[in-house]
Design a protein around this motif. Structure first.
Motif, PDB file in Angstrom:
ATOM      1  N   MET A  92      -6.678   1.676  -6.311  1.00 19.26           N
ATOM      2  CA  MET A  92      -6.536   0.255  -6.567  1.00 19.26           C
ATOM      3  C   MET A  92      -5.385  -0.419  -5.657  1.00 19.26           C
ATOM      4  O   MET A  92      -4.350   0.211  -5.689  1.00 19.26           O
ATOM      5  CB  MET A  92      -5.960   0.040  -7.888  1.00 19.26           C
ATOM      6  N   THR A  93      -5.724  -1.370  -4.981  1.00 20.82           N
ATOM      7  CA  THR A  93      -4.887  -2.026  -3.988  1.00 20.82           C
ATOM      8  C   THR A  93      -4.678  -3.605  -4.789  1.00 20.82           C
ATOM      9  O   THR A  93      -5.447  -4.071  -5.509  1.00 20.82           O
ATOM     10  CB  THR A  93      -5.255  -2.042  -2.714  1.00 20.82           C
ATOM     11  N   THR A  94      -3.955  -4.273  -4.142  1.00 15.68           N
ATOM     12  CA  THR A  94      -3.725  -5.673  -4.505  1.00 15.68           C
ATOM     13  C   THR A  94      -4.906  -6.565  -4.067  1.00 15.68           C
ATOM     14  O   THR A  94      -4.989  -6.357  -2.843  1.00 15.68           O
ATOM     15  CB  THR A  94      -2.003  -6.360  -3.926  1.00 15.68           C
ATOM     16  N   PRO A  95      -5.524  -7.216  -4.680  1.00 19.56           N
ATOM     17  CA  PRO A  95      -6.871  -7.674  -4.249  1.00 19.56           C
ATOM     18  C   PRO A  95      -6.813  -8.544  -2.945  1.00 19.56           C
ATOM     19  O   PRO A  95      -7.831  -8.652  -2.349  1.00 19.56           O
ATOM     20  CB  PRO A  95      -7.144  -8.950  -5.507  1.00 19.56           C
ATOM     21  N   SER A  96      -5.739  -9.258  -2.574  1.00 19.68           N
ATOM     22  CA  SER A  96      -5.539 -10.195  -1.344  1.00 19.68           C
ATOM     23  C   SER A  96      -5.117  -8.945  -0.284  1.00 19.68           C
ATOM     24  O   SER A  96      -5.070  -9.615   0.802  1.00 19.68           O
ATOM     25  CB  SER A  96      -4.568 -11.031  -1.385  1.00 19.68           C
ATOM     26  N   LEU A  97      -4.991  -7.745  -0.556  1.00 18.47           N
ATOM     27  CA  LEU A  97      -4.439  -6.847   0.629  1.00 18.47           C
ATOM     28  C   LEU A  97      -5.626  -5.856   0.841  1.00 18.47           C
ATOM     29  O   LEU A  97      -6.340  -5.423  -0.245  1.00 18.47           O
ATOM     30  CB  LEU A  97      -3.257  -6.130   0.324  1.00 18.47           C
ATOM     31  N   PRO A  98      -5.719  -5.631   2.205  1.00 19.39           N
ATOM     32  CA  PRO A  98      -6.779  -4.343   2.504  1.00 19.39           C
ATOM     33  C   PRO A  98      -6.256  -3.023   2.017  1.00 19.39           C
ATOM     34  O   PRO A  98      -5.042  -2.898   1.976  1.00 19.39           O
ATOM     35  CB  PRO A  98      -6.957  -4.272   4.029  1.00 19.39           C
ATOM     36  N   GLY A  99      -7.040  -2.036   2.001  1.00 21.69           N
ATOM     37  CA  GLY A  99      -6.760  -0.723   1.561  1.00 21.69           C
ATOM     38  C   GLY A  99      -5.991  -0.041   2.726  1.00 21.69           C
ATOM     39  O   GLY A  99      -6.204  -0.760   3.867  1.00 21.69           O
ATOM     40  N   ILE A 100      -5.579   1.128   2.807  1.00 25.21           N
ATOM     41  CA  ILE A 100      -4.762   1.728   3.910  1.00 25.21           C
ATOM     42  C   ILE A 100      -5.896   2.315   4.766  1.00 25.21           C
ATOM     43  O   ILE A 100      -5.341   2.223   5.788  1.00 25.21           O
ATOM     44  CB  ILE A 100      -3.679   3.036   3.165  1.00 25.21           C
ATOM     45  N   ASP A 101      -6.819   2.391   4.429  1.00 26.42           N
ATOM     46  CA  ASP A 101      -7.888   3.080   5.599  1.00 26.42           C
ATOM     47  C   ASP A 101      -8.019   1.913   6.465  1.00 26.42           C
ATOM     48  O   ASP A 101      -8.224   2.129   7.634  1.00 26.42           O
ATOM     49  CB  ASP A 101      -8.920   3.719   4.885  1.00 26.42           C
ATOM     50  N   GLN A 102      -8.339   0.757   5.871  1.00 24.54           N
ATOM     51  CA  GLN A 102      -8.697  -0.424   6.627  1.00 24.54           C
ATOM     52  C   GLN A 102      -7.568  -0.824   7.472  1.00 24.54           C
ATOM     53  O   GLN A 102      -7.702  -1.173   8.704  1.00 24.54           O
ATOM     54  CB  GLN A 102      -8.879  -1.725   5.803  1.00 24.54           C
ATOM     55  N   ILE A 103      -6.212  -0.936   7.122  1.00 25.76           N
ATOM     56  CA  ILE A 103      -5.074  -1.143   7.796  1.00 25.76           C
ATOM     57  C   ILE A 103      -5.069  -0.166   8.890  1.00 25.76           C
ATOM     58  O   ILE A 103      -4.905  -0.650  10.096  1.00 25.76           O
ATOM     59  CB  ILE A 103      -4.020  -0.995   6.835  1.00 25.76           C
ATOM     60  N   ILE A 104      -5.227   1.180   8.715  1.00 25.93           N
ATOM     61  CA  ILE A 104      -5.074   2.189   9.940  1.00 25.93           C
ATOM     62  C   ILE A 104      -6.335   1.848  10.743  1.00 25.93           C
ATOM     63  O   ILE A 104      -6.018   1.884  12.161  1.00 25.93           O
ATOM     64  CB  ILE A 104      -5.402   3.532   9.476  1.00 25.93           C
ATOM     65  N   ASP A 105      -7.601   1.426  10.545  1.00 30.57           N
ATOM     66  CA  ASP A 105      -8.547   1.268  11.326  1.00 30.57           C
ATOM     67  C   ASP A 105      -8.151  -0.168  12.195  1.00 30.57           C
ATOM     68  O   ASP A 105      -8.545  -0.338  13.142  1.00 30.57           O
ATOM     69  CB  ASP A 105      -9.802   0.779  10.578  1.00 30.57           C
ATOM     70  N   ASP A 106      -7.537  -1.149  11.336  1.00 25.40           N
ATOM     71  CA  ASP A 106      -7.291  -2.273  12.156  1.00 25.40           C
ATOM     72  C   ASP A 106      -6.265  -2.117  13.254  1.00 25.40           C
ATOM     73  O   ASP A 106      -6.213  -2.826  14.229  1.00 25.40           O
ATOM     74  CB  ASP A 106      -6.673  -3.447  11.071  1.00 25.40           C
ATOM     75  N   PHE A 107      -5.311  -1.218  12.861  1.00 23.59           N
ATOM     76  CA  PHE A 107      -4.020  -0.938  13.927  1.00 23.59           C
ATOM     77  C   PHE A 107      -4.870  -0.280  15.086  1.00 23.59           C
ATOM     78  O   PHE A 107      -4.484  -0.415  16.182  1.00 23.59           O
ATOM     79  CB  PHE A 107      -3.115   0.069  13.430  1.00 23.59           C
ATOM     80  N   ALA A 108      -5.747   0.678  14.748  1.00 27.09           N
ATOM     81  CA  ALA A 108      -6.585   1.246  16.113  1.00 27.09           C
ATOM     82  C   ALA A 108      -7.282   0.256  16.923  1.00 27.09           C
ATOM     83  O   ALA A 108      -7.333   0.310  18.166  1.00 27.09           O
ATOM     84  CB  ALA A 108      -7.541   2.377  15.553  1.00 27.09           C
ATOM     85  N   TYR A 109      -7.700  -0.963  16.464  1.00 29.71           N
ATOM     86  CA  TYR A 109      -8.659  -1.896  17.111  1.00 29.71           C
ATOM     87  C   TYR A 109      -7.706  -2.694  17.925  1.00 29.71           C
ATOM     88  O   TYR A 109      -7.831  -3.078  18.975  1.00 29.71           O
ATOM     89  CB  TYR A 109      -9.260  -2.782  15.883  1.00 29.71           C
ATOM     90  N   LEU A 110      -6.292  -2.916  17.379  1.00 32.30           N
ATOM     91  CA  LEU A 110      -5.251  -3.731  17.966  1.00 32.30           C
ATOM     92  C   LEU A 110      -4.409  -2.900  19.031  1.00 32.30           C
ATOM     93  O   LEU A 110      -3.594  -2.008  18.651  1.00 32.30           O
ATOM     94  CB  LEU A 110      -4.180  -4.390  17.041  1.00 32.30           C
ATOM     95  N   GLU A 111      -4.578  -3.254  20.550  1.00 32.87           N
ATOM     96  CA  GLU A 111      -4.229  -2.416  21.308  1.00 32.87           C
ATOM     97  C   GLU A 111      -2.618  -2.651  21.620  1.00 32.87           C
ATOM     98  O   GLU A 111      -1.824  -1.911  21.950  1.00 32.87           O
ATOM     99  CB  GLU A 111      -5.049  -2.336  22.783  1.00 32.87           C
ATOM    100  N   GLU A 112      -2.356  -4.064  21.538  1.00 31.69           N
ATOM    101  CA  GLU A 112      -1.101  -4.263  21.960  1.00 31.69           C
ATOM    102  C   GLU A 112      -0.026  -4.292  20.665  1.00 31.69           C
ATOM    103  O   GLU A 112      -0.403  -4.882  19.789  1.00 31.69           O
ATOM    104  CB  GLU A 112      -1.057  -5.877  22.475  1.00 31.69           C
TER     105      GLU A 112
END
Length: 144
Positions: free
Chosen positions: A1-21
């Motif tokens: 369970m996460t806060t509804p407006s926040l992504p889960g930790i796996d999504q955050i990690i994926d987003d970090f990998a996508y952002l190079e700078e």
């Protein structure tokens, strides 16, 4: 369970990998902080304040039922980037069983994505203090 407006930790990690700078990653952390629900003033107490953070940080834990309760957390900070770090920590731990939280050091994950090394020493120490506090509370809940 996460806060509804926040992504889960796996999504955050994926987003970090996508952002190079790192500038883009910092912006993303700040955006996560903006999505974090505000903590009510009555919860901004000395008891809920996290020691070891340069900014003001508050964490509130809620314990479910049973021998290995599910713990959920609320948090906030008076600094934008730190508020984003709070959001990431909550995404990693909130809604999990106490034993799982106690066993999992999310700092390892943060090291893998390069988050800790790109924070100031004070912010990295504050991040470690938040994680330690949550894991300590989880150990107590699992032992109760």
């Amino acid at each position: 369970m996460t806060t509804p407006s926040l992504p889960g930790i796996d999504q955050i990690i994926d987003d970090f990998a996508y952002l190079e700078e790192w500038e883009d990653r910092y912006r993303y952390v700040i955006e996560l902080g903006k999505a974090l629900p505000d903590l009510s003033e009555d919860k901004r107490t000395a008891q809920n304040k996290v020691n070891g953070c340069a900014s003001q940080v508050w964490l509130v834990s809620h314990r479910g039922e049973g021998e290995d309760p599910v713990l959920t957390f609320e948090g906030d900070s008076d600094a934008h980037i730190v508020r984003g770090l709070v959001a990431i920590v909550l995404a990693a731990y909130s809604g999990k069983h106490a034993s799982e939280i106690a066993e999992h050091d999310v700092i390892d994950t943060f090291n893998r994505i390069g988050l800790v090394e790109n924070l100031s020493a004070q912010r990295a120490n504050g991040l470690r203090s938040m994680v330690k506090r949550i894991r300590d509370e989880a150990r107590l809940a699992a032992a109760a």
